[in-house]
Every structure is written in structure tokens, then in C-alpha cells.
Design an enzyme around this catalytic site. Structure first.
Site, short mmCIF file in Angstrom:
data_model
loop_
_atom_site.label_atom_id
_atom_site.label_comp_id
_atom_site.label_asym_id
_atom_site.label_seq_id
_atom_site.Cartn_x
_atom_site.Cartn_y
_atom_site.Cartn_z
N GLY A 17 51.13 3.46 3.31
CA GLY A 17 50.40 3.56 4.59
C GLY A 17 51.09 4.34 5.68
O GLY A 17 50.44 4.99 6.50
N GLU A 53 56.44 1.64 9.69
CA GLU A 53 55.35 0.92 9.03
C GLU A 53 54.02 1.42 9.61
O GLU A 53 53.98 1.94 10.74
CB GLU A 53 55.56 -0.59 9.27
CG GLU A 53 54.47 -1.50 8.79
CD GLU A 53 54.30 -1.56 7.28
OE1 GLU A 53 54.05 -0.49 6.68
OE2 GLU A 53 54.38 -2.66 6.71
N ASP A 54 52.95 1.27 8.85
CA ASP A 54 51.64 1.70 9.37
C ASP A 54 51.05 0.70 10.35
O ASP A 54 50.60 1.06 11.43
CB ASP A 54 50.64 1.98 8.21
CG ASP A 54 50.50 0.79 7.25
OD1 ASP A 54 51.21 -0.22 7.40
OD2 ASP A 54 49.66 0.90 6.33
N ASP A 68 50.12 -6.75 10.92
CA ASP A 68 48.98 -7.65 11.00
C ASP A 68 49.55 -9.08 11.12
O ASP A 68 49.87 -9.52 12.22
CB ASP A 68 48.15 -7.44 9.72
CG ASP A 68 46.87 -8.24 9.67
OD1 ASP A 68 45.79 -7.65 9.60
OD2 ASP A 68 46.95 -9.48 9.68
N LYS A 111 48.60 -5.59 15.55
CA LYS A 111 47.49 -6.50 15.88
C LYS A 111 48.09 -7.79 16.43
O LYS A 111 48.38 -8.71 15.66
CB LYS A 111 46.69 -6.84 14.61
CG LYS A 111 45.95 -5.69 13.96
CD LYS A 111 45.19 -6.22 12.73
CE LYS A 111 44.48 -5.15 11.96
NZ LYS A 111 43.90 -5.64 10.70
N PHE A 161 39.58 -4.42 10.71
CA PHE A 161 40.15 -3.68 9.59
C PHE A 161 40.01 -2.18 9.83
O PHE A 161 38.91 -1.67 9.98
CB PHE A 161 39.47 -4.07 8.27
CG PHE A 161 40.21 -3.53 7.09
CD1 PHE A 161 41.30 -4.21 6.56
CD2 PHE A 161 39.82 -2.33 6.50
CE1 PHE A 161 42.00 -3.69 5.47
CE2 PHE A 161 40.52 -1.81 5.42
CZ PHE A 161 41.60 -2.50 4.90
N ASP A 207 44.41 2.83 4.07
CA ASP A 207 43.34 3.02 3.08
C ASP A 207 42.22 2.00 3.22
O ASP A 207 42.37 0.95 3.83
CB ASP A 207 43.90 2.91 1.67
CG ASP A 207 44.24 1.48 1.29
OD1 ASP A 207 44.92 0.79 2.09
OD2 ASP A 207 43.79 1.02 0.22
N ARG A 255 42.82 7.65 3.16
CA ARG A 255 44.14 7.77 3.82
C ARG A 255 44.31 9.11 4.52
O ARG A 255 45.12 9.25 5.43
CB ARG A 255 45.27 7.63 2.79
CG ARG A 255 45.41 6.25 2.19
CD ARG A 255 46.70 6.19 1.38
NE ARG A 255 46.71 5.08 0.45
CZ ARG A 255 47.12 3.85 0.74
NH1 ARG A 255 47.53 3.58 1.95
NH2 ARG A 255 47.11 2.90 -0.16
P1 5GP Z 1 51.03 -7.97 7.26
O1 5GP Z 1 52.09 -8.35 6.26
O2 5GP Z 1 51.60 -7.64 8.63
O3 5GP Z 1 49.93 -9.01 7.34
O4 5GP Z 1 50.28 -6.73 6.69
C1 5GP Z 1 50.84 -5.49 6.64
C2 5GP Z 1 50.20 -4.60 5.60
O5 5GP Z 1 48.84 -4.98 5.34
C3 5GP Z 1 50.13 -3.19 6.13
O6 5GP Z 1 51.27 -2.46 5.77
C4 5GP Z 1 48.86 -2.66 5.47
O7 5GP Z 1 49.16 -2.15 4.20
C5 5GP Z 1 47.98 -3.88 5.31
N1 5GP Z 1 47.02 -4.00 6.43
C6 5GP Z 1 47.00 -4.91 7.42
N2 5GP Z 1 45.97 -4.71 8.27
C7 5GP Z 1 45.31 -3.63 7.79
C8 5GP Z 1 44.16 -2.89 8.24
O8 5GP Z 1 43.50 -3.18 9.25
N3 5GP Z 1 43.79 -1.82 7.48
C9 5GP Z 1 44.47 -1.44 6.35
N4 5GP Z 1 44.02 -0.36 5.70
N5 5GP Z 1 45.55 -2.10 5.91
C10 5GP Z 1 45.97 -3.18 6.62
#
Ligand code: 5GP
Length: 178
Positions: free
Chosen positions: A48, A103-104, A107, A135, A156, A163, A169
Site C-alpha cells: 500500500g 505506511e499507507d 486504521d 483514521k 474504506f 487497493d 492501486r
Molecule cells: P490497521 O492494522 O491499522 O487496522 O490496518 C492497516 C492496514 O489495513 C493498512 O496498511 C491497509 O493495508 C489496510 N487498510 C486499513 N484501512 C484501509 C482502507 O480504508 N482501505 C484500504 N484499501 N486498506 C485499508
């Protein structure tokens, strides 16, 4: 109706390509100032963060080396399973390095917390986190992200490296499928 209907719809633009590039200028300028006289070990979290990473590092003026890491992803689901697995590790030893992790999106924060703990154990001189998107409503435990591109709500998003079921992407903007 095809299962991949989303490929025929134009996503709604949440953050335009221009805004992303402007914000990346600001982040890169900040990094250039804060790391003046130092070297940076930049770690890209695949897949990402790849576009964001490529755009930021092209603007970094201090000596920089790159490493790549990959974690298990959501797969085809839109919610984190809460279980994070390391799929690809950085090769270069990080001891004594000034590490910045790219990081992208943050969440729940579980992925970046896991990576942070993993890398801290390798005794870098410093470690900072940089995420294109954040977020705040979704964060499960406190996590300090040093450089944040944009804060967004609990939706999302896709594009600019992120993606939707493995696709989209390559979009130059961050969008939402309504
Ligand atoms: P976390 O561990 O912070 O919950 O999630 C991080 C990963 O979940 C990100 O690196 C990404 O790959 C995926 N992710 C979380 N939210 C989104 C979103 O809104 N869209 C997409 N495409 N991926 C997300």
C-alpha cells in the site's frame, strides 16, 4: 452483473492528486529539516505505501537508503482480522540507524504497532512513523504517528497505493466507492 462491477465505476475523489503532492512536499521538507546532517533508513511497508514512498523519497535530500517490508493484508475483507503476520522482512541491520517507516494508512493501528515493536528490538538510533492516511476514530490503542498526510473518517478508501480487492492501486488520488 459482474462481480467486478467496481472496475467500471469512477470512484469519488476524497483527496485529489494535487492535494496529495502538495502535502508530500510539506512532509519531505519537514523530514529534510529534521534529519539535516543525518542519514535515513527509509522502510516502505508493501504494498500500500509504495506510491507514497516513491513520491516522498524523491524529495528527500539527506543521504537515504531503502528497505521493504510486507505484512499480511486484509485479503478481500474490509475489516482487520486483528492478526498481523510478517511476510517480508528488511534485510539491512537497523542497529544505530535513523529509521522512518512509511505506511499507507493507520486504521486500528495494530499493523504499525506490531512493526514498531519489531523494529525497536533491533536497536535503531531513532525510529519515526509516517503514514499517508490516519483514521483517528478507528485507533484501538494509543500510537504516535510522527508524520501524517491526512486524517480521514471511518470509511474504506482506495487508490494511490491502496487497493480494493487487489485492484485500483494505480489511481493518482485517494477515492471512495459509493
Ligand atoms: P490497521 O492494522 O491499522 O487496522 O490496518 C492497516 C492496514 O489495513 C493498512 O496498511 C491497509 O493495508 C489496510 N487498510 C486499513 N484501512 C484501509 C482502507 O480504508 N482501505 C484500504 N484499501 N486498506 C485499508
Amino acid at each position: 452483473m459482474s462481480e467486478k462491477d467496481f472496475l467500471t465505476k469512477e470512484p469519488r475523489v476524497l483527496i485529489s492528486a494535487e492535494k496529495i503532492q502538495q502535502r508530500i512536499d510539506e512532509i519531505a521538507n519537514q523530514i529534510n529539516k529534521e534529519y539535516e546532517g543525518k542519514e535515513v533508513m527509509a522502510i516502505c511497508i508493501l504494498k500500500g505505501a509504495s506510491l507514497f514512498f516513491a513520491d516522498v523519497i524523491r524529495r528527500i535530500k539527506v543521504p537515504l537508503r531503502c528497505e521493504f517490508m510486507a505484512m499480511s493484508s486484509y485479503g478481500n475483507e474490509k475489516k482487520s482480522s486483528g492478526e498481523v503476520k510478517l511476510v517480508l522482512d528488511a534485510k539491512y541491520p537497523l542497529e544505530g540507524q535513523n529509521v522512518i517507516v512509511f505506511e499507507d494508512i493507520v486504521d486500528s493501528g495494530l499493523t504499525l504497532t506490531y512493526i514498531l515493536n519489531l523494529l525497536k528490538a533491533r536497536n535503531p538510533a531513532s525510529i519515526r512513523l509516517c503514514s499517508l492516511l490516519f483514521k483517528p476514530e478507528c485507533l484501538k490503542k494509543p500510537l504516535e504517528v510522527d508524520y501524517i498526510g491526512f486524517e480521514i473518517g471511518n470509511e474504506f478508501v482506495l487508490g494511490y497505493g491502496l487497493d480494493y480487492e487487489g485492484y485500483l492501486r494505480g489511481l493518482p488520488y485517494v477515492g471512495v466507492l459509493d
